[in-house]
Write an enzyme that holds these catalytic residues in place. Structure first.
Site, PDB file in Angstrom:
ATOM      1  CB  CYS A 132      -0.692  -0.226   1.597  1.00  0.00           C
ATOM      2  SG  CYS A 132      -1.705   1.379   1.770  1.00  0.00           S
ATOM      3  CB  CYS A 135      -0.465   2.329   3.988  1.00  0.00           C
ATOM      4  SG  CYS A 135      -2.315   1.783   3.642  1.00  0.00           S
ATOM      5  CG  ASP A 136       3.651   1.160   4.489  1.00  0.00           C
ATOM      6  OD1 ASP A 136       2.892   1.652   5.513  1.00  0.00           O
ATOM      7  OD2 ASP A 136       3.165   0.006   4.261  1.00  0.00           O
TER       8      ASP A 136
END
Length: 302
Positions: A132, A135-136
């Site tokens: 993701c 997300c990261d």
């Protein structure tokens, strides 16, 4: 209490089914394993949903949820369904948090990113291996990352990562991309994005964090290394359908009729978890609407 419908999954398909079910005055509840909104919550930018030329996935998910709540859709989060028991006119949705009786079930559980299967992958998840970018990606500012895959998810996430990283290297097992043409054009024109064709990742290497990947050219067999700070993997999807005892294809996607009904009367499926030629927000919304209307008609016939 016996519900008219229990919707399992809170993404676009599930929320749309909830809207249509509530408008039909059905007694319905939506169950979600995590938070309502589904995978689009972690999508940086949505450009192909009609009416919204450009909107973040989180904002679009919020609008879906607001719309559903406007009609009084009851939702319950952190519920993991383990099985659906078919008792004919009544279905029992079994979960660790308790059982629910219902006349119909609408499965909209979506998919989970598929693991690459390379050596070192599992050991380095959260230490440079991710599925993701939204997300990261923040953790890789001004660093070099490898993106594995050639579909829409891989290319759109690579474009997103290019906004913050120093360099994005796309490793793809074929000699051309499968992504939508407009996304390909964006990627090819981005000076931060480069491509390694006809190549697979054999191993992800790092002591504490990702340091490099070992790759193999599928045509020549040549093995080489690419230094990188992170690896973002987009090589396919696994349907979240293990709890459903209905007919599925060889990959686990639920087989439905055009009315979204499964092989079990009264159980419907919609969105990415079913066999479909296209997995997009727009198609998930259409599926959810059809499933809810089909459930309503099924109930009328009981």
């Amino acid at each position: 209490m016996v519900y008219d419908a229990v919707i399992i999954g809170g993404g676009p398909a599930g929320l749309t089914a909830g809207i249509y079910a509530k408008r039909a005055m059905l007694n319905v509840i939506l169950l979600e394993k995590m938070g309502v909104g589904g995978q689009i919550i972690v999508t940086d930018l949505v450009e192909n949903y009609p009416g919204f030329p450009e909107i973040s996935g989180a904002d679009l998910a919020g609008k879906f949820e607001q719309h559903a709540l406007k009609f009084g859709l009851e939702t319950k989060g952190m519920v993991e369904v383990t099985h659906i028991e078919d008792r004919g006119k009544i279905k029992v949705v079994k979960a660790h948090e308790g059982d629910l009786e219902t006349k119909t079930v609408i499965i909209t559980t979506g998919t989970t990113p598929k693991k690459l299967g390379a050596k070192g992958e599992l050991q380095l998840i959260g230490r440079g291996v991710s599925y993701c970018a939204t997300c990261d990606g923040f953790f890789f500012r001004v660093k070099t990352v490898v993106v594995v895959g050639g579909g829409d998810s891989a290319i759109t996430e690579a474009i997103y990562l290019a906004k913050m990283t120093k360099k994005v290297i796309i490793v793809h097992r074929r000699d051309k991309l499968r992504a939508e043409k407009i996304n390909q054009d964006h990627a090819f024109s981005n000076p931060k994005i480069s491509f390694v064709w006809d190549t697979v990742v054999e191993e992800i290497v790092g002591k504490q964090v990702v340091e490099k990947v070992v790759v193999r050219n599928v045509k020549t067999g040549a093995v080489s290394e690419i230094k990188t700070d992170g690896v973002f993997i987009y090589v396919g999807l696994i349907p979240n359908t293990g709890f459903a005892d209905v007919n599925k294809d060889e990959r686990g996607f639920i087989i439905t009729s055009g009315c979204m009904e499964t092989s079990v009367k009264g159980i419907f499926a919609a969105g990415d978890c079913r066999v479909t030629p296209l997995r997009q927000i727009a198609t998930a919304v259409g599926d959810g609407a059809i499933a809810a209307v089909s459930a309503e008609r099924y109930i009328e016939g009981l």
